[in-house]
Design an enzyme around this catalytic site. Structure first.
Site, PDB file in Angstrom:
ATOM      1  N   THR A   9       0.876  -1.258   0.096  1.00  0.00           N
ATOM      2  CA  THR A   9      -0.121   0.176   0.043  1.00  0.00           C
ATOM      3  C   THR A   9       1.088   0.995   0.038  1.00  0.00           C
ATOM      4  O   THR A   9       2.183   1.171   0.380  1.00  0.00           O
ATOM      5  CB  THR A   9      -0.834   0.238   1.440  1.00  0.00           C
ATOM      6  OG1 THR A   9      -1.813   1.209   0.969  1.00  0.00           O
ATOM      7  CG2 THR A   9      -0.182   0.101   2.522  1.00  0.00           C
ATOM      8  N   ALA A  12      -0.451   5.845   4.153  1.00  0.00           N
ATOM      9  CA  ALA A  12       0.411   6.013   5.327  1.00  0.00           C
ATOM     10  C   ALA A  12      -0.358   5.525   6.469  1.00  0.00           C
ATOM     11  O   ALA A  12       0.140   4.825   7.651  1.00  0.00           O
ATOM     12  CB  ALA A  12       0.838   7.244   5.609  1.00  0.00           C
ATOM     13  N   LYS A  14      -2.491   3.183   6.922  1.00  0.00           N
ATOM     14  CA  LYS A  14      -2.731   1.647   6.852  1.00  0.00           C
ATOM     15  C   LYS A  14      -1.447   1.175   7.273  1.00  0.00           C
ATOM     16  O   LYS A  14      -1.342   0.258   8.193  1.00  0.00           O
ATOM     17  CB  LYS A  14      -3.035   1.056   5.522  1.00  0.00           C
ATOM     18  CG  LYS A  14      -4.358   1.148   4.979  1.00  0.00           C
ATOM     19  CD  LYS A  14      -4.472   0.299   3.874  1.00  0.00           C
ATOM     20  CE  LYS A  14      -5.938   0.693   3.203  1.00  0.00           C
ATOM     21  NZ  LYS A  14      -6.131  -0.613   1.834  1.00  0.00           N
ATOM     22  N   ASP A  74      -7.774  -5.930   1.139  1.00  0.00           N
ATOM     23  CA  ASP A  74      -8.606  -5.211   0.336  1.00  0.00           C
ATOM     24  C   ASP A  74     -10.043  -5.000   1.100  1.00  0.00           C
ATOM     25  O   ASP A  74     -10.179  -5.954   1.574  1.00  0.00           O
ATOM     26  CB  ASP A  74      -8.987  -5.955  -1.004  1.00  0.00           C
ATOM     27  CG  ASP A  74     -10.209  -5.354  -1.790  1.00  0.00           C
ATOM     28  OD1 ASP A  74      -9.766  -3.964  -2.092  1.00  0.00           O
ATOM     29  OD2 ASP A  74     -10.833  -5.977  -2.536  1.00  0.00           O
ATOM     30  N   PHE A 157     -10.423   7.426   7.067  1.00  0.00           N
ATOM     31  CA  PHE A 157     -10.817   7.922   5.615  1.00  0.00           C
ATOM     32  C   PHE A 157     -11.929   7.106   5.135  1.00  0.00           C
ATOM     33  O   PHE A 157     -12.569   6.207   5.592  1.00  0.00           O
ATOM     34  CB  PHE A 157      -9.389   7.573   5.067  1.00  0.00           C
ATOM     35  CG  PHE A 157      -8.948   6.098   5.193  1.00  0.00           C
ATOM     36  CD1 PHE A 157      -9.064   5.159   4.342  1.00  0.00           C
ATOM     37  CD2 PHE A 157      -8.144   5.875   6.456  1.00  0.00           C
ATOM     38  CE1 PHE A 157      -8.884   3.934   4.730  1.00  0.00           C
ATOM     39  CE2 PHE A 157      -7.702   4.465   6.288  1.00  0.00           C
ATOM     40  CZ  PHE A 157      -7.917   3.432   5.515  1.00  0.00           C
ATOM     41  N   TYR A 159     -15.202   5.736   3.981  1.00  0.00           N
ATOM     42  CA  TYR A 159     -16.482   5.811   4.454  1.00  0.00           C
ATOM     43  C   TYR A 159     -16.778   5.923   6.149  1.00  0.00           C
ATOM     44  O   TYR A 159     -17.887   5.889   6.620  1.00  0.00           O
ATOM     45  CB  TYR A 159     -17.532   4.643   4.134  1.00  0.00           C
ATOM     46  CG  TYR A 159     -17.628   4.316   2.565  1.00  0.00           C
ATOM     47  CD1 TYR A 159     -18.379   5.075   1.758  1.00  0.00           C
ATOM     48  CD2 TYR A 159     -16.558   3.693   1.920  1.00  0.00           C
ATOM     49  CE1 TYR A 159     -18.761   5.077   0.399  1.00  0.00           C
ATOM     50  CE2 TYR A 159     -16.965   3.318   0.779  1.00  0.00           C
ATOM     51  CZ  TYR A 159     -17.762   4.024  -0.250  1.00  0.00           C
ATOM     52  OH  TYR A 159     -17.922   4.026  -1.460  1.00  0.00           O
ATOM     53  N   ASP A 160     -15.550   6.144   6.699  1.00  0.00           N
ATOM     54  CA  ASP A 160     -15.634   6.190   8.181  1.00  0.00           C
ATOM     55  C   ASP A 160     -16.522   7.435   8.635  1.00  0.00           C
ATOM     56  O   ASP A 160     -17.303   6.983   9.873  1.00  0.00           O
ATOM     57  CB  ASP A 160     -13.992   6.677   8.614  1.00  0.00           C
ATOM     58  CG  ASP A 160     -13.142   5.276   8.658  1.00  0.00           C
ATOM     59  OD1 ASP A 160     -13.754   4.222   8.471  1.00  0.00           O
ATOM     60  OD2 ASP A 160     -11.970   5.553   8.791  1.00  0.00           O
TER      61      ASP A 160
END
Length: 207
Positions: A9, A12, A14, A74, A157, A159-160
């Site tokens: 990824t 950052a 994650k 994913d 980030f 849909y949070d």
């Protein structure tokens, strides 16, 4: 001695999440690299029909290109009233890949007439670990909740800001990172990989 692990990824947040989880699990000796830390390689588009297929394909690509044991995930949002969509299309639901605001606003628009009691949803994450010389494994984490009508919160980030987990009044974007790690879909999936990551660390560092 440090064991190097690639998380496939460029996000950052994650990377920091996996580092925090490993540290709390006593696996701080594992050095987590991101795609920005390795030589660039062609990344195949996410064409799998499931989160598991996409995660495993990304981990395989990363491991093959770099020779490093690799983790990929994913994840996405499944909304009950939308028959489980956006699902694997979550990152590009509004058309352009990664346009968080447009994706979120489209989901809200599609749920305008859906009553509160039918706004159930779940975040889903599949996480895959591929060690080029040893094994592969893919695991799944789910986080149930509901979709509210207006975004709230600045953490996280995707849909949070519109997802309130079961048992909570705060959105996912209103939880602090440590709280979210302990309950989120990604946190659950990454923790499910910990037994394999312990084995990897033991093999790498040796007696």
């Amino acid at each position: 001695m440090s064991s190097r692990l690639l998380l496939a990824t460029r996000n950052a947040k994650k990377l920091e999440e996996l580092r925090r989880i490993l540290l709390r699990a006593g696996l701080g000796e594992i050095e987590v690299l991101g795609l920005a830390d390795v030589e660039e390689f062609p990344e195949a588009p996410e064409t799998g029909a499931t989160f598991e297929e996409n995660a495993l394909a990304k981990a395989h690509d990363a491991a093959k290109a770099t020779g490093l044991p690799s983790v990929a995930d994913d994840s996405g949002l499944g909304v009950d009233a939308l028959n489980g969509m956006p699902g694997v299309l979550s990152a590009r639901w509004a058309g352009a890949h990664g346009d968080d605001r447009a994706n979120l606003e489209l989901v809200l628009a599609q749920l305008t007439d859906v009553p509160d009691e039918r706004r159930g949803a779940a975040f889903v994450c599949a996480a895959a670990f591929v060690d080029p010389d040893v094994e592969e494994v893919v695991v799944r984490g789910e986080w149930r909740g509901r979709i509210i009508r207006e975004p709230r919160g600045t953490h996280g980030f995707g849909y949070d800001p519109i997802f309130v987990p079961d048992g909570e009044e705060r959105t996912s974007a209103e939880l602090d990172p440590a709280e979210k790690d302990s309950v989120s879909h990604r946190g659950r999936a990454l923790r499910a990989l910990l037994p394999r990551l312990r084995e990897f660390s033991s093999r790498s560092t040796g007696p």
